[in-house]
Design an enzyme around this catalytic site. Structure first.
Site, PDB file in Angstrom:
ATOM      1  N   ASP A   1      23.163  26.874 -59.937  1.00  0.00           N
ATOM      2  CA  ASP A   1      23.468  28.195 -60.490  1.00  0.00           C
ATOM      3  C   ASP A   1      22.661  28.431 -61.758  1.00  0.00           C
ATOM      4  O   ASP A   1      22.532  27.529 -62.607  1.00  0.00           O
ATOM      5  CB  ASP A   1      24.961  28.305 -60.843  1.00  0.00           C
ATOM      6  CG  ASP A   1      25.857  28.377 -59.624  1.00  0.00           C
ATOM      7  OD1 ASP A   1      25.330  28.631 -58.525  1.00  0.00           O
ATOM      8  OD2 ASP A   1      27.074  28.169 -59.774  1.00  0.00           O
TER       9      ASP A   1
ATOM     10  N   SER B   1      14.828  22.886 -40.652  1.00  0.00           N
ATOM     11  CA  SER B   1      14.904  21.821 -39.655  1.00  0.00           C
ATOM     12  C   SER B   1      15.699  22.230 -38.423  1.00  0.00           C
ATOM     13  O   SER B   1      16.547  23.127 -38.473  1.00  0.00           O
ATOM     14  CB  SER B   1      15.526  20.527 -40.204  1.00  0.00           C
ATOM     15  OG  SER B   1      14.837  20.102 -41.356  1.00  0.00           O
TER      16      SER B   1
ATOM     17  N   GLU C   1      17.917  33.996 -57.197  1.00  0.00           N
ATOM     18  CA  GLU C   1      18.903  34.585 -58.100  1.00  0.00           C
ATOM     19  C   GLU C   1      18.296  35.571 -59.102  1.00  0.00           C
ATOM     20  O   GLU C   1      18.871  36.652 -59.331  1.00  0.00           O
ATOM     21  CB  GLU C   1      19.691  33.475 -58.799  1.00  0.00           C
ATOM     22  CG  GLU C   1      20.620  32.757 -57.818  1.00  0.00           C
ATOM     23  CD  GLU C   1      21.353  31.559 -58.423  1.00  0.00           C
ATOM     24  OE1 GLU C   1      21.369  31.437 -59.670  1.00  0.00           O
ATOM     25  OE2 GLU C   1      21.916  30.764 -57.652  1.00  0.00           O
TER      26      GLU C   1
ATOM     27  N   ASP D   1      24.286  26.504 -51.725  1.00  0.00           N
ATOM     28  CA  ASP D   1      23.821  26.834 -53.079  1.00  0.00           C
ATOM     29  C   ASP D   1      24.440  25.832 -54.048  1.00  0.00           C
ATOM     30  O   ASP D   1      25.595  25.957 -54.444  1.00  0.00           O
ATOM     31  CB  ASP D   1      24.223  28.258 -53.445  1.00  0.00           C
ATOM     32  CG  ASP D   1      23.652  28.692 -54.794  1.00  0.00           C
ATOM     33  OD1 ASP D   1      22.930  27.888 -55.419  1.00  0.00           O
ATOM     34  OD2 ASP D   1      23.936  29.825 -55.224  1.00  0.00           O
TER      35      ASP D   1
END
Length: 788
Positions: free
Chosen positions: A319, A244, A184, A316
């Site tokens: 934040d 993975s 970010e 996500d």
């Protein structure tokens, strides 16, 4: 002289005997009897040829108490160092150089969340009782045995392990998924400092409204946070979850007619490895499980009736939020159109060899202020963190306790719904013929227009969370008509069609697996599934090279270099250890990245870029277009990168390109936390090994983008294959060994088999367990003290 030599010889013998006794005193005990308090009945632990314990108990409490005991004797130092990292307590034993890492983890508020989480746990629940028994087993081992040699080297005191430690480690695992700390700030810098044209290679739209107005000191602080976040995970020799593969195939697509389960979670390599294998058996319960340090329930496992594997969802769930400070009151921030006070608390961090350090922590209405850890270098804008781990109920221990027993689709679905953070893909199958996949996470509802890929403006509603979507909205499949499910960290699709923000991996690896699994001519078994897990090819390299080859053919003139260029043009994107084009491509990839991005980003942001997942998707777009990152010098930049690559490879590996083999350039060393110091690295590290595979191929032995040579950082933490027609003979492998005790015979006994693509067979049936038993440990209830 003879007498002096005799004395010296005697001294050397005594030193050798003393060293031998010392090493012997630290080794696990796998034979004999031990009395254990709080046992209701005796427990039998049979160790097989790989050091895996097969534990048979008469009740669950004894089973988990025994698991804690045997787990501790193999992995006590791993447990200790992981809880210290998660709780910000490393500087106490490693010194001031770990102070910034401790500050970072204190700022994440994992300690506080662990305290509130444990206070809210139901003391009568089966998972709480299992945890308490397991921790009791760990603490009884620690109380009654010599300290691990790492404790002696570092001066670590013994102290009890608690439920708060277990939840703190769960917080560390959740944080190790979080790419937001690195990504970010980078994307926000590109947006606000360079502009919309520079965002196109990241496939992002520019959102001009809500300019954060960050100063140069703020960007420097964010770069420092990104580097600290990466180093805290990379430099301590501890597992970090990265990616993975997992798939489940229906019986109509297998040779046996029963479902087949495959999985290989991708985790940072370390010694010991992340997973501790244990076969647990009690009346009404049996599981061959893979356990994480300080966690009684298995995160991977199977029995004859069902099994599952995991991949990282990579949604996500964290934040970063830039707060607007009141110019008249630096302790207030703008929130919902009014000035609101931030709360403040202080913590003392113990530091080896010096006085404790006081850390002041602030919190806004959005969450903890994370750049305070930088002190005077934090910049002027407080950066808050909203994190799902801190803001969800997250009954993850209960969820996995139930998953350890989930023999039907309905039970597996109910268990998956209890995983809120970190986000996980659970890929599951049973012997009855069902297969399923659930993206398990509690997904936040963000306001319309809020782009979670950037730092959010805390003075506006875009930083708010409006609740969470129901589990039914999560991506998931059960018994699909195509006959298989596959998960490889690419962006999944919700059944509602909503976009799920995240830092996903490239689609190439998943596409490679999907292409092969979708071939209806193939009937799958454990043999051809091994080839699929060990695959070293995707289309990524040729896809990236295709638009660059015409440019290179125009600018490369030397005949010897043209020969190399044509080898590269013929390359299929595969990574066997003998490949020369693989080495050339990866060096060229770095030099192109460096030449295009570093001049605009500067050194600090460039270093952040190459640790993110967004760079992988950006590079093919960069190669294919006249991007502003080329600075209108695409051909010249490509030529400079080519020349620089050849010069570097000649300096590193010699003038003969035949010597630029991938296995010489790409090596795996399993690092122990003490192995960062010489000469301890020669004692506790394992390797190096020439390594096939690469970043984002099925055999995902990955290194960071950089100049050759490339030390492998992460890859398959185990490889598992379970055919439910014969689940008792599942295949598995540990990257190093079952034990974390240096000099133990199971410390690194699987390392060569692993790197060569070999597998070991699990032992499940009683006859095979008995036939492969190499030592039997009997745990007996402690006798009450005799009355005088």
């Amino acid at each position: 002289m003879k007498r002096v030599l005799s004395v010296l010889a005697a001294l050397l013998v005594l030193i050798a005997l003393g060293a031998g006794w010392y090493v012997y005193s630290k080794q696990p005990t796998r034979q004999g009897t031990v009395q254990l308090a709080n046992l209701q009945d005796s427990v039998t632990v049979r160790y097989d040829d790989r050091g895996v314990p097969h534990i048979r108990a008469e009740n669950e409490a004894d089973l988990y108490r025994a698991l804690g005991y045997v787990h501790a004797q193999d992995r006590l130092f791993q447990m200790e160092i992981m809880r210290r990292l998660a709780r910000g307590e490393l500087a106490e034993v490693l010194g001031a150089k770990l102070l910034d890492t401790d500050k970072l983890f204190r700022s994440l508020r994992i300690r506080e969340r662990a305290t509130t989480y444990v206070a809210q746990m139901d003391r009568q629940s089966p998972h709480w009782k299992a945890l308490q028994a397991y921790l009791d087993g760990i603490n009884q081992y620690q109380d009654n045995h010599a300290r691990p040699m790492e404790f002696d080297v570092l001066g670590i005191p013994k102290r009890p392990f608690t439920a708060e430690d277990t939840i703190s480690v769960a917080g560390y695992l959740a944080y190790s998924f979080a790419a937001a700390f690195r990504t970010e700030p980078l994307l926000t810098y590109v947006r606000d400092q360079l502009g919309s044209d520079y965002l196109k290679v990241f496939d992002l739209d520019w959102k001009p409204k809500g300019d954060l107005g960050l100063a140069a000191t703020d960007w420097q602080g964010l770069s420092a946070i990104a580097r600290l976040s990466e180093q805290a995970l990379a430099d301590n020799g501890l597992p970090q979850f990265e990616g993975s593969n997992a798939w489940a195939i229906s019986g109509n697509r297998t040779k046996s007619g029963k479902p087949l389960l495959a999985g290989d979670p991708h985790i940072r390599f370390s010694v010991p490895s992340v997973w501790y294998e244990a076969h647990l058996s009690a009346p009404g319960f049996e599981l061959y499980g893979y356990h994480n340090a300080l966690v009684p329930v298995a995160f991977l496992g199977h029995n004859k009736a069902f099994g599952w594997s995991l991949t990282m969802f990579q949604n996500d769930d964290l934040d970063l939020i830039a707060e607007k400070v009141n110019p008249d009151n630096p302790n207030q921030v703008r929130y919902h159109d009014q000035w609101v006070d931030m709360t403040t608390s202080e913590q003392q961090i113990a530091v080896k060899g010096q006085a404790p350090v006081t850390l002041t922590l602030r919190q806004s209405p959005h969450g903890p202020i994370i750049n305070d850890v930088l002190g005077a270098n934090a910049g002027t804008t407080p950066i808050a963190m909203w994190w799902a781990f801190l803001d969800t109920e997250n009954p993850i221990l209960d969820g996995f306790y139930q998953l350890n027993r989930a023999d039907t689709l309905a039970k597996a679905r109910q268990a998956a719904a209890k995983v809120h953070a970190p986000g996980l893909n659970i890929v599951w199958a049973n012997a009855k013929g069902d297969i399923g996949w659930w993206a398990a996470a509690q997904l936040p509802i963000r306001p319309a227009g809020a782009n979670a890929g950037f730092i959010l403006d805390g003075s506006t509603p875009q930083a708010d969370k409006l609740g969470f979507y129901p589990f039914s909205a999560n991506p998931q499949e059960e018994n699909p008509a195509r006959g298989y499910v596959v998960s490889a960290n690419a962006q999944p699709v919700s059944p509602t069609g909503m976009q799920i923000p995240g830092y996903y991996n490239l689609a190439d690896r998943g596409q490679q697996l999907n292409t092969q699994l979708s071939d209806n001519r193939v009937k799958w078994d454990v043999e051809n599934s091994q080839a699929l897990q060990l695959g070293t090819t995707t289309a990524y390299g040729p896809r990236l090279l295709a638009p660059l080859l015409p440019v290179l053919r125009e600018v490369v003139k030397d005949p010897a270099e043209l020969k190399l260029l044509e080898q590269l043009a013929m390359w299929k994107g595969d990574y066997p250890v003998e490949s020369v084009p693989a080495t050339l491509f990866n060096q060229l990839l770095y030099d192109l990245t460096d030449a295009a991005f570093r001049p605009k980003l500067g050194d600090d942001m460039f270093k952040t870029l190459i640790t993110t997942r967004v760079v992988d998707a950006a590079l093919p777009r960069l190669a294919a277009a006249d991007s502003p990152w080329w600075n209108r010098q695409r051909a010249e930049t490509v030529k400079r990168a080519w020349d620089k690559s050849l010069a570097h490879l000649k300096t590193t590996f010699g003038d003969d390109p035949a010597q630029w083999q991938w296995g010489k350039a790409h090596t795996l060393t399993h690092g122990h936390p003490l192995g960062i110091k010489k000469p301890l690295d020669q004692i506790v590290n394992v390797g190096p090994f020439a390594s096939p595979g690469s970043h984002e191929v099925p055999n995902n032995l990955s290194a960071i983008i950089g100049p050759a040579p490339w030390p492998v950082t992460y890859g398959p933490s185990t490889r598992r294959l379970v055919d439910f027609a014969d689940a008792a003979h599942a295949l598995t492998i540990n990257p190093v060994g079952q034990s974390g005790v240096p000099f133990d015979k199971h410390y690194a006994d699987q390392a060569e088999t692993y790197i060569e693509g070999g597998y070991e067979q699990t032992h499940f049936d009683e006859e095979e367990v008995q036939a492969n038993t190499r030592g039997t440990l009997k745990l007996l209830p402690a006798r009450p003290p005799q009355q005088p």
